[in-house]
Design an enzyme around this catalytic site. Structure first.
Site, PDB file in Angstrom:
ATOM      1  N   HIS A 172       0.799  -1.289  -0.006  1.00 50.84           N
ATOM      2  CA  HIS A 172       0.125  -0.100   0.017  1.00 50.84           C
ATOM      3  C   HIS A 172       0.844   1.307   0.083  1.00 50.84           C
ATOM      4  CE1 HIS A 172      -2.885   2.975   1.589  1.00 50.84           C
ATOM      5  NE2 HIS A 172      -3.771   2.152   0.829  1.00 50.84           N
ATOM      6  N   ASP A 209      -7.982  -4.742  -0.605  1.00 47.71           N
ATOM      7  CA  ASP A 209      -8.544  -5.313  -1.666  1.00 47.71           C
ATOM      8  C   ASP A 209      -8.522  -6.832  -1.777  1.00 47.71           C
ATOM      9  OD1 ASP A 209      -9.056  -2.442  -3.135  1.00 47.71           O
ATOM     10  OD2 ASP A 209      -7.013  -2.496  -3.096  1.00 47.71           O
TER      11      ASP A 209
END
Length: 426
Positions: free
Chosen positions: A305, A362
């Site tokens: 991320h 996700d």
């Protein structure tokens, strides 16, 4: 106030240092160009603060996410999506009376104008839902010209309620149009998420019952996606809104930004990866080995991320919800088995640990959506419904503070001044 010193061309410039409520510090360079003629260069704005905000706090090193000071874990455990929406937009969690009024207003504005059916019919059947959502949200400005002024608090409040109420209807119609099914009218007796599930999966031929476990899981996903500080789409909403265009246009721009595979579209890529592994019949370990190899183009999606250098706190919550939904539906998911195997391998592999590649939000969300029958191209539209209150909060906060129109600078690297030759000499 502490200051930082910049030494340039024999001058010493003092720059104020701003400190946030959670200890974050920033060098204020607002007067840098006027005092020195210089600008800063920060491609991707990784080290640039565009605003001061009281909405969301993230500590990427420690894996902390808070909305208005409340840890995401506690909000996910104790609140509904509409409670969190109210919190983000208004700054505090609602009282029972405030929540009842807010909820009733949202649920009684879920219908969209009948002429939207004509707009949907004009779209190709294979139109991506995100393109449809962006177009229809922008079109709301033509149907509701009575609430477009960003400087009128009453018009802003009306637009907020309309957007929260109507985006699930718009997103579901984008799906129904793509599969040739009739549009369902909203049912005001259902919850916000229950209504969305009915709009997506019901048909006029039979009764539809909302499964409470699925309803809770989707509500949870929306909470986890509700805001994430100054990400690409939130920054887009702010910079578009800084021109004083209406909220519908700003949110439409945010939807387009979210659509990209490097932002909201990543959850679709995770499912595509897991499905490809399952179809090929290889193990998670074989795929992880491929992803580590420089001679292979395979990429491990759903890990790492831009902000988090630790475990994404939202991923832990979604993983549990995955098991709850699959157990409720009696589904033995090969995709979930592969996901768990890959996660365990990556978390114990020095290659990924050294690179701070941990599961992100996700990684597991697509497994839930797949289990309840959501097509892959709708994943990002669902994400947009969740992110909507965050976008609204960011837009509103910007307008409540003194702000300039967004206008980044650049360092020009093209040709220096030259004369235009005659056509015959080119």
């Amino acid at each position: 106030m502490p200051t930082a010193e910049l030494h340039i061309d024999g001058k010493v410039i003092e720059l104020p240092v701003i400190e946030g409520s959670e200890g974050e510090r920033a060098i204020d360079i607002q007067n840098l160009r006027s005092e020195t003629g210089l600008i800063t260069m920060d491609p991707g704005y990784a080290n640039t603060g565009s605003c001061e905000s009281s909405i969301t706090f993230i500590n990427g090193e420690e894996g902390i996410l808070q909305y208005r000071g409340y840890p995401i874990e506690e909000l996910a455990e104790n609140c509904t999506f509409l409670e969190v929406s109210y919190l983000l937009i208004h700054g505090e969690l609602p009282t029972e009376v405030e929540l009842d009024g807010f909820t009733n207003s949202i649920l009684h504005h879920t219908m969209i104008h009948e002429d939207f059916r004509l707009l949907f019919r004009a779209l190709p059947k294979d139109a991506h839902p995100m393109a449809a959502c962006s177009a229809m949200v922008s079109a709301l400005a033509t149907f509701y010209p009575d609430s477009l002024d960003p400087r009128d608090p009453r018009e802003v409040e009306v637009s907020i309620h309309r957007l929260l109420a109507k985006l699930p209807t718009i997103a579901s119609y984008a799906y129904k149009h793509s599969v040739g099914q009739p549009f369902m009218y909203p049912d005001n007796n259902l919850s916000y998420v229950g209504n969305f599930l009915r709009l997506m999966f019901a048909n006029p031929c039979e009764e539809f019952e909302v499964d409470p476990v699925v309803e809770k899981a989707i509500d949870l996903l929306l909470i986890l996606h509700a805001d994430h500080e100054q990400n690409c789409s939130a920054s887009t909403v702010r910079i578009v809104g800084s021109s004083h265009v209406n909220m519908f246009a700003s949110i439409s721009a945010g939807i387009n930004a979210l659509w990209g595979p490097r932002h909201g579209g990543a959850n679709q890529e995770v499912i595509e990866m897991l499905s490809a592994i399952a179809d090929e019949g290889i193990s998670g370990k074989e795929f992880v080995d491929r992803a580590k190899s420089r001679d292979d183009t395979s990429r491990l999606m759903g890990f790492g991320h831009r902000v988090y250098k630790n475990f994404d706190p939202r991923a832990r919550i979604i993983k549990k919800a995955c098991y709850d939904v699959l157990d409720r539906l009696g589904v033995n998911s090969r995709l979930l088995e592969i996901a768990v195997e890959i996660e365990q391998l990556a978390l114990s592999d020095d290659y990924f640990v050294e690179r701070n590649l941990y599961p992100n939000v996700d990684f597991y969300s697509g497994v839930i959506y797949t289990a309840i029958g959501t097509p892959e191209n709708m994943f990002t539209a669902n994400f947009a419904i969740g992110r909507l209150p965050g976008w609204i909060a960011q837009w509103r906060e910007m307008h409540e503070h003194k702000h300039k129109i967004g206008r980044p600078r650049q360092v020009y690297t093209g040709e220096t001044r030259r004369k235009v030759p005659q056509l015959s000499d080119r």
